[in-house]
Design an enzyme around this catalytic site. Sequence first.
Site, PDB file in Angstrom:
ATOM      1  N   LYS A 188     -20.554  17.830   8.514  1.00 44.75           N
ATOM      2  CA  LYS A 188     -19.391  18.165   9.338  1.00 44.75           C
ATOM      3  C   LYS A 188     -19.033  17.037  10.303  1.00 44.75           C
ATOM      4  O   LYS A 188     -17.867  16.828  10.638  1.00 44.75           O
ATOM      5  CB  LYS A 188     -19.658  19.464  10.118  1.00 44.75           C
ATOM      6  CG  LYS A 188     -18.472  19.948  10.943  1.00 44.75           C
ATOM      7  CD  LYS A 188     -17.272  20.251  10.059  1.00 44.75           C
ATOM      8  CE  LYS A 188     -16.087  20.716  10.889  1.00 44.75           C
ATOM      9  NZ  LYS A 188     -14.874  20.860  10.059  1.00 44.75           N
ATOM     10  N   SER A 198       0.838  -1.192   0.000  1.00 44.98           N
ATOM     11  CA  SER A 198       0.000   0.000   0.000  1.00 44.98           C
ATOM     12  C   SER A 198       0.883   1.255   0.000  1.00 44.98           C
ATOM     13  O   SER A 198       1.620   1.489  -0.942  1.00 44.98           O
ATOM     14  CB  SER A 198      -0.966  -0.028   1.182  1.00 44.98           C
ATOM     15  OG  SER A 198      -2.097   0.756   0.893  1.00 44.98           O
TER      16      SER A 198
END
Length: 277
Positions: free
Chosen positions: A153, A101
Amino acid sequence: MKKKIFIGLVLFIVVVYIIAYFSMRSSPKIAIIPVKGVISDYMNIIDNIERARRDHSIKAVVLAVDSPGGAVGASQEIYSALEKLRKDKPVVVSMGNVAASGGYYISVPANVIYANPGTITGSIGVIIQHVSVSQVLKKLGIKVENIKSGRNKDILYPNNDLTPQQKKLLEETIKDVYNQFLEDIVKYRPVDMHTLKQYADGRIMTGRQAVKLKLVDKLGNIQDAVLEAKKLAGLEGKPVMVIRLEREENLLKKMLGAKINISDILTYPQFYYLLSF
């Protein structure tokens, strides 16, 4: 008489030391920069890369990667620093136990990538976690309210369940970060986007498999990587110093025995180029 001999001997040793010191500083070097563990705090690595770039006696760099990846931003910082470095001097990667990765991502800009046959690499993809404890809070009779400026949010706050729209929003963002990963691979690796997408689905692979897929250039260990670096720097058959650039942890951290743990890294939301366990 004895005093004069002693003073002369001391001066001789000092002169020899000074000559040896400046000779060592000016002699050609190959620098090994280790990258170990989860990629999170990247500043020491960036500092070492920049140090190698500015030191004219360092003719090539071997990045010794042993990492399952880490935060996307940190991985991209190292990637960009290596892009700058390779403009000035050769960069060779030596993959150790794991270079998956983000560990693979930071390897991509190298001129040549080496892996051991059994190195775990690949795991090309992006992951972000959302843990919901809303049902647990409900059973306990606890109500948590988030006062926010916009409806998304608190998208990853654990007291909320993801709405279908929020899940779609996250998937779109992940897709963009994933595409950045792929674009950065094809920039330096001899593989086209269509072929890459066929196996860039998060799967892991061995070093030997990665060579067949052209994600890795050659099989070999760190000694092979150092020899490759010498060759790329035009130093074959010449005496070369191999040095290690690695900043030590500060004294307090050593005393406390502090270590980066993956569970600590995942305590707040961000995107990761990280091998899934």
